[in-house]
Every structure is written in C-alpha cells, then in structure tokens.
Design a protein around this motif. Structure first.
Motif, PDB file in Angstrom:
ATOM      1  N   ILE A 104     -10.669 -39.399   9.436  1.00  0.00           N
ATOM      2  CA  ILE A 104     -11.096 -38.651  10.624  1.00  0.00           C
ATOM      3  C   ILE A 104     -12.602 -38.490  10.559  1.00  0.00           C
ATOM      4  CG2 ILE A 104     -10.900 -36.500  11.930  1.00  0.00           C
ATOM      5  CD1 ILE A 104      -8.098 -36.154  10.657  1.00  0.00           C
ATOM      6  N   GLU A 105     -13.275 -38.954  11.602  1.00  0.00           N
ATOM      7  CA  GLU A 105     -14.731 -38.894  11.690  1.00  0.00           C
ATOM      8  C   GLU A 105     -15.414 -39.468  10.443  1.00  0.00           C
ATOM      9  OE1 GLU A 105     -15.960 -34.970  12.826  1.00  0.00           O
ATOM     10  OE2 GLU A 105     -14.973 -35.129  14.765  1.00  0.00           O
ATOM     11  N   GLY A 106     -14.914 -40.620   9.999  1.00  0.00           N
ATOM     12  CA  GLY A 106     -15.518 -41.326   8.875  1.00  0.00           C
ATOM     13  C   GLY A 106     -15.161 -40.781   7.510  1.00  0.00           C
ATOM     14  N   GLU A 107     -14.321 -39.746   7.456  1.00  0.00           N
ATOM     15  CA  GLU A 107     -13.935 -39.137   6.178  1.00  0.00           C
ATOM     16  C   GLU A 107     -12.469 -39.437   5.891  1.00  0.00           C
ATOM     17  OE1 GLU A 107     -12.976 -34.675   4.435  1.00  0.00           O
ATOM     18  OE2 GLU A 107     -14.048 -34.868   6.319  1.00  0.00           O
ATOM     19  N   VAL A 108     -12.192 -39.976   4.694  1.00  0.00           N
ATOM     20  CA  VAL A 108     -10.801 -40.164   4.289  1.00  0.00           C
ATOM     21  C   VAL A 108     -10.219 -38.783   4.007  1.00  0.00           C
ATOM     22  CG1 VAL A 108      -9.245 -41.112   2.549  1.00  0.00           C
ATOM     23  CG2 VAL A 108     -11.158 -42.485   3.377  1.00  0.00           C
ATOM     24  N   VAL A 109      -9.248 -38.406   4.814  1.00  0.00           N
ATOM     25  CA  VAL A 109      -8.654 -37.075   4.710  1.00  0.00           C
ATOM     26  C   VAL A 109      -7.466 -37.088   3.757  1.00  0.00           C
ATOM     27  CG1 VAL A 109      -7.512 -35.236   6.016  1.00  0.00           C
ATOM     28  CG2 VAL A 109      -9.427 -36.496   7.030  1.00  0.00           C
ATOM     29  N   GLN A 110      -6.694 -38.158   3.794  1.00  0.00           N
ATOM     30  CA  GLN A 110      -5.526 -38.250   2.917  1.00  0.00           C
ATOM     31  C   GLN A 110      -5.089 -39.706   2.820  1.00  0.00           C
ATOM     32  OE1 GLN A 110      -2.029 -35.943   4.106  1.00  0.00           O
ATOM     33  NE2 GLN A 110      -1.932 -35.139   2.037  1.00  0.00           N
ATOM     34  N   TYR A 111      -4.453 -40.039   1.702  1.00  0.00           N
ATOM     35  CA  TYR A 111      -3.907 -41.389   1.538  1.00  0.00           C
ATOM     36  C   TYR A 111      -2.670 -41.320   0.668  1.00  0.00           C
ATOM     37  CZ  TYR A 111      -6.394 -41.255  -2.950  1.00  0.00           C
ATOM     38  OH  TYR A 111      -6.858 -40.903  -4.196  1.00  0.00           O
ATOM     39  N   GLY A 112      -1.892 -42.408   0.698  1.00  0.00           N
ATOM     40  CA  GLY A 112      -0.648 -42.440  -0.067  1.00  0.00           C
ATOM     41  C   GLY A 112       0.420 -41.623   0.634  1.00  0.00           C
ATOM     42  N   GLN A 113       0.857 -40.571  -0.012  1.00  0.00           N
ATOM     43  CA  GLN A 113       1.868 -39.679   0.566  1.00  0.00           C
ATOM     44  C   GLN A 113       1.179 -38.725   1.546  1.00  0.00           C
ATOM     45  OE1 GLN A 113       5.212 -40.003  -0.352  1.00  0.00           O
ATOM     46  NE2 GLN A 113       5.670 -38.594   1.315  1.00  0.00           N
ATOM     47  N   ILE A 114       1.423 -38.919   2.822  1.00  0.00           N
ATOM     48  CA  ILE A 114       0.764 -38.138   3.875  1.00  0.00           C
ATOM     49  C   ILE A 114       1.628 -36.928   4.222  1.00  0.00           C
ATOM     50  CG2 ILE A 114      -0.126 -38.206   6.234  1.00  0.00           C
ATOM     51  CD1 ILE A 114      -1.563 -40.117   4.226  1.00  0.00           C
ATOM     52  N   ASP A 115       0.976 -35.751   4.317  1.00  0.00           N
ATOM     53  CA  ASP A 115       1.724 -34.579   4.751  1.00  0.00           C
ATOM     54  C   ASP A 115       1.078 -33.997   6.006  1.00  0.00           C
ATOM     55  OD1 ASP A 115       0.286 -31.801   4.094  1.00  0.00           O
ATOM     56  OD2 ASP A 115      -0.232 -33.234   2.520  1.00  0.00           O
ATOM     57  N   PRO A 116       1.893 -33.461   6.906  1.00  0.00           N
ATOM     58  CA  PRO A 116       1.362 -32.986   8.181  1.00  0.00           C
ATOM     59  C   PRO A 116       0.426 -31.787   8.042  1.00  0.00           C
ATOM     60  CG  PRO A 116       3.702 -32.457   7.986  1.00  0.00           C
ATOM     61  CD  PRO A 116       3.343 -33.335   6.831  1.00  0.00           C
ATOM     62  N   PHE A 117       0.592 -30.970   7.017  1.00  0.00           N
ATOM     63  CA  PHE A 117      -0.212 -29.763   6.873  1.00  0.00           C
ATOM     64  C   PHE A 117      -1.676 -30.094   6.609  1.00  0.00           C
ATOM     65  CE2 PHE A 117       4.127 -28.904   5.421  1.00  0.00           C
ATOM     66  CZ  PHE A 117       4.513 -28.007   6.412  1.00  0.00           C
ATOM     67  N   THR A 118      -1.927 -31.064   5.737  1.00  0.00           N
ATOM     68  CA  THR A 118      -3.301 -31.464   5.426  1.00  0.00           C
ATOM     69  C   THR A 118      -3.984 -32.055   6.645  1.00  0.00           C
ATOM     70  OG1 THR A 118      -2.704 -31.857   3.120  1.00  0.00           O
ATOM     71  CG2 THR A 118      -4.709 -32.918   3.922  1.00  0.00           C
ATOM     72  N   ILE A 119      -3.277 -32.916   7.358  1.00  0.00           N
ATOM     73  CA  ILE A 119      -3.862 -33.557   8.540  1.00  0.00           C
ATOM     74  C   ILE A 119      -4.108 -32.525   9.642  1.00  0.00           C
ATOM     75  CG2 ILE A 119      -3.588 -35.368  10.280  1.00  0.00           C
ATOM     76  CD1 ILE A 119      -3.921 -36.344   7.316  1.00  0.00           C
ATOM     77  N   SER A 120      -3.138 -31.651   9.890  1.00  0.00           N
ATOM     78  CA  SER A 120      -3.307 -30.662  10.955  1.00  0.00           C
ATOM     79  C   SER A 120      -4.434 -29.690  10.621  1.00  0.00           C
ATOM     80  CB  SER A 120      -2.005 -29.907  11.232  1.00  0.00           C
ATOM     81  OG  SER A 120      -1.614 -29.125  10.130  1.00  0.00           O
ATOM     82  N   LYS A 121      -4.576 -29.336   9.363  1.00  0.00           N
ATOM     83  CA  LYS A 121      -5.668 -28.448   8.963  1.00  0.00           C
ATOM     84  C   LYS A 121      -7.023 -29.097   9.286  1.00  0.00           C
ATOM     85  CE  LYS A 121      -7.509 -25.900   5.040  1.00  0.00           C
ATOM     86  NZ  LYS A 121      -7.372 -25.598   3.619  1.00  0.00           N
ATOM     87  N   ARG A 122      -7.152 -30.379   9.016  1.00  0.00           N
ATOM     88  CA  ARG A 122      -8.390 -31.097   9.295  1.00  0.00           C
ATOM     89  C   ARG A 122      -8.634 -31.230  10.789  1.00  0.00           C
ATOM     90  NH1 ARG A 122     -12.369 -33.128  10.588  1.00  0.00           N
ATOM     91  NH2 ARG A 122     -13.780 -34.495   9.408  1.00  0.00           N
ATOM     92  N   LEU A 123      -7.571 -31.486  11.552  1.00  0.00           N
ATOM     93  CA  LEU A 123      -7.697 -31.593  13.010  1.00  0.00           C
ATOM     94  C   LEU A 123      -8.117 -30.257  13.621  1.00  0.00           C
ATOM     95  CD1 LEU A 123      -4.612 -33.838  13.773  1.00  0.00           C
ATOM     96  CD2 LEU A 123      -7.014 -34.492  14.086  1.00  0.00           C
ATOM     97  N   GLN A 124      -7.638 -29.164  13.074  1.00  0.00           N
ATOM     98  CA  GLN A 124      -7.983 -27.828  13.571  1.00  0.00           C
ATOM     99  C   GLN A 124      -9.468 -27.534  13.402  1.00  0.00           C
ATOM    100  OE1 GLN A 124      -5.543 -24.889  11.630  1.00  0.00           O
ATOM    101  NE2 GLN A 124      -3.646 -25.802  12.385  1.00  0.00           N
ATOM    102  N   GLN A 125     -10.086 -28.083  12.401  1.00  0.00           N
ATOM    103  CA  GLN A 125     -11.489 -27.810  12.141  1.00  0.00           C
ATOM    104  C   GLN A 125     -12.376 -28.269  13.297  1.00  0.00           C
ATOM    105  OE1 GLN A 125     -12.472 -29.684   8.424  1.00  0.00           O
ATOM    106  NE2 GLN A 125     -11.194 -28.310   7.228  1.00  0.00           N
ATOM    107  N   LYS A 126     -11.929 -29.241  14.067  1.00  0.00           N
ATOM    108  CA  LYS A 126     -12.737 -29.802  15.144  1.00  0.00           C
ATOM    109  C   LYS A 126     -12.259 -29.380  16.520  1.00  0.00           C
ATOM    110  CE  LYS A 126     -15.427 -31.845  12.352  1.00  0.00           C
ATOM    111  NZ  LYS A 126     -16.773 -31.367  12.178  1.00  0.00           N
ATOM    112  N   ASN A 127     -11.125 -28.673  16.608  1.00  0.00           N
ATOM    113  CA  ASN A 127     -10.602 -28.256  17.924  1.00  0.00           C
ATOM    114  C   ASN A 127     -11.039 -26.841  18.241  1.00  0.00           C
ATOM    115  OD1 ASN A 127      -9.384 -30.637  18.597  1.00  0.00           O
ATOM    116  ND2 ASN A 127      -7.396 -30.060  17.799  1.00  0.00           N
TER     117      ASN A 127
END
Length: 80
Positions: free
Chosen positions: A57-80
């Motif tokens: 997201i925005e050039g930053e690797v947020v997660q890889y391998g085993q993806i969980d929705p909590f980590t991704i949603s937390k990162r998405l919230q930072q920009k919304n």
C-alpha cells in the motif's frame, strides 16, 4: 482512492485466500486492487518469489505470506 498492489502467482493457495480478504475489505474501505502476477516480471520473481502473496500500500509492503484482514484494515484506516 488508495491503491493496493497485490503480488500473486497462479496455483497459490495463500494468494487465493489473500484475494478473498482483499475483496471483503473492499466492502468497508475504498481502494483499488492492482494484481501483479510475479511470473510476468523477472524482477518481481526475484524480489517477491519467496514471499507471495504480498500486499503493498502506497509503496510499502504491509504484509506477506499469511495475510490477515486485521493488519490490512488497520493500514487502510490510517489513510481514510
């Protein structure tokens, strides 16, 4: 609109799970998914071959391998 880059490859069970998570998160967050098959680019194979799936997201690797929705949603919230 945020852009989520999703590095993937065919016949990847973890990638299929990650795609489902991203699809579900689109119900709550406004973002575009850009899928990149690493098999189509030698540099991506070298960089992400052992890590896929990879969520960027925005050039930053947020997660890889085993993806969980909590980590991704937390990162998405930072920009919304």
């Amino acid at each position: 609109m945020q852009q989520v880059v999703f590095y993937t490859r065919k016949k990847c069970h973890l990638c299929e799970d990650a795609k489902q998570i991203l699809d579900l998160l689109q119900d709550d967050y406004l973002f575009e998914i850009v899928e990149r098959d690493i098999e189509s680019n030698d540099e991506w194979i070298e960089t992400y071959g052992l890590m896929i799936p990879v969520i960027e997201i925005e050039g930053e690797v947020v997660q890889y391998g085993q993806i969980d929705p909590f980590t991704i949603s937390k990162r998405l919230q930072q920009k919304n």
